[in-house]
Design an enzyme around this catalytic site. Structure first.
Site, short mmCIF file in Angstrom:
data_model
loop_
_atom_site.label_atom_id
_atom_site.label_comp_id
_atom_site.label_asym_id
_atom_site.label_seq_id
_atom_site.Cartn_x
_atom_site.Cartn_y
_atom_site.Cartn_z
CG HIS A 101 -1.80 -1.07 1.47
ND1 HIS A 101 -1.40 -2.25 2.03
CD2 HIS A 101 -3.13 -1.19 1.24
CE1 HIS A 101 -2.44 -3.07 2.13
NE2 HIS A 101 -3.51 -2.45 1.65
CG ASP A 104 1.70 -0.92 3.40
OD1 ASP A 104 1.02 -0.57 4.37
OD2 ASP A 104 1.31 -1.76 2.56
#
EC number: 5.3.1.5
Length: 439
Positions: A101, A104
């Protein structure tokens, strides 16, 4: 760069009789299965979020892990340190792909400008890491569910400004995925659902998310992104009811908005469990509907009503899953991403390897068994015989629309039809599958 996993050189295949816990026992990347390398069949990926972002917190306890990149300090510097460790892990695990993501890999920052600047910096960092390691991006995505602004959803939010912020994240994450050579882009509607119908306009929210997906498709074609767009179904959690409930629901949504040729599905095993389906069912359904794309390989606990995201360890379950995938021609742009995390009590950093090694061995053994099923051909033969009547003249005329209800009624009367049930031989087939698995 200082090594984090300094006690390990690289995980290698050492055979099924070896007892080394930091070696593969069934996953041999170069072994040829049905004319293709095992690694090319399975297309393994490790995920960034559970592996490097989760701190071990749960609903009843704080972070349990001590990860150097999760300490306080300069957010961008810590993100770069996390990338160092991540790519060391990918290399030592010998996994060809990874997934992420946006937040992340990059600090979200305190403003949209900071988010964009940070993500641009980290995209360049990831590009350098990929070039030096040979590890590739299976897919990227945007986290449009964690921040408080997404409390009522992203694309389905009642506020168009929240919708716009989510669009910015997806726009940016898609561009980063394309720049990094990502082979897919995933859309998971973490909060695209409702808590109560008392404050929800279902039609309005459905129109919003439909338009959002259309814009994603438009952007893909505008930029020339060659990857596959994927929706990941999930029935609930964190919302009470989510609009991408399961594969069949997603297909109905795609048909409504004319997107069934544009978007496929990324199927997670644990999400199938939550929807009351088997993993096998969801894979077979996606293939039958022509929207199978990729897999998040994990497992749930059927006795628990939430997403436990455990590593897959059932050869029996996954052999049938791999059988369906092989019959359909295998993965194209998709693969097996381990959307799984070690347990909160697994605080040794090498537990990350134990979890992934076991999962990769499980899927490798499942692949071998599925290949036996394909080569033997008996399961397919049994199914073909069961439906053989539909290849007859009567069956073909029905399917081709050449007979009406009235025609069939006349046919049945003229031929004095009196059909009898034929056994489905379920027990025989289950025994056969057990012999493939256990010998």
């Amino acid at each position: 760069m200082q090594s984090y996993f300094d006690e390990l050189e690289q995980v290698r295949y050492e055979g099924s009789q070896n007892t080394n816990p930091l070696a593969f026992h069934h996953y041999n990347p170069d072994e040829i299965i049905l004319g293709k390398r095992m690694a090319d069949h399975l297309r393994f990926a490790a995920c960034y979020w559970h592996t490097f972002c989760w701190g071990g917190a749960d609903m009843f306890g704080s972070n349990a892990f001590e990860r150097p990149w999760q300490q306080s300090g300069d957010a961008l510097a810590l993100a770069k340190r996390k990338a160092d460790v991540a790519f060391e892990f990918f290399h030592k695990l010998n996994v060809p792909y990874y997934c992420f993501h946006d937040v992340d890999v990059s600090p979200e920052g305190a403003s949209l400008k900071e988010y964009l600047n940070n993500f641009a910096v980290m995209t360049d960092v990831l590009a350098e890491k990929q070039a030096s390691s040979g590890v590739k991006l299976l897919w990227g995505t945007a986290n449009c569910f964690t921040h408080p602004r997404y409390g009522a959803g992203a694309a389905t939010n009642p506020d168009p400004e929240v919708f716009s912020w989510a669009a910015t994240q997806v726009f940016t994450a898609m561009n980063a995925t394309q720049k990094l050579g990502g082979e897919n882009y995933v859309l998971w509607g973490g909060r695209e659902g409702y808590e109560t119908l008392l404050n929800t306009d279902l039609r309005q929210e459905r129109e919003q998310i439909g338009r959002f997906m259309q814009m994603v498709v438009e952007h893909k074609h505008k930029t020339g992104f060659q990857g596959t767009l994927l929706i990941e179904p999930k029935p609930q959690e964190p919302t009470k009811h989510q609009y991408d409930y399961d594969v069949a629901t997603v297909y109905g949504f795609l048909k409504q908005f004319g997107l069934e040729k544009e978007i496929k599905v990324n199927i997670e095993a644990n999400h199938a469990t939550l929807a009351g389906h088997s993993f096998h069912h969801e894979i077979a359904s996606a293939i039958a509907l022509g929207i199978f794309g990729s897999v998040d390989a994990n497992r749930g606990d059927p006795q628990l009503g939430w997403d436990t995201d455990q590593f897959p360890n059932s050869v029996e379950e996954n052999a049938l899953v791999m059988f369906e995938i092989l019959k359909a021609g295998g993965f194209t742009t998709g693969g097996l991403n381990f959307d799984a995390k070690v347990r909160r009590q697994s605080t040794d950093k090498y537990d990350l390897f134990y979890g992934h090694i076991g999962a990769m061995d499980t899927m490798a053994l499942a692949l071998k068994i599925a290949a036996k099923m394909i080569e033997d051909g008996q399961l397919d033969k049994q199914v073909a015989e069961r439906y053989a009547g539909w290849s007859s003249d009567l069956g073909q005329q029905i399917l081709k629309g050449k007979m009406s209800l009235e025609d069939l009624a006349s046919y049945a009367e003229q031929h004095n039809l009196n059909p009898h049930h034929q056994s489905g031989h379920q027990e025989l087939l289950e025994n056969r599958v057990n012999r493939y698995i256990f010998g």
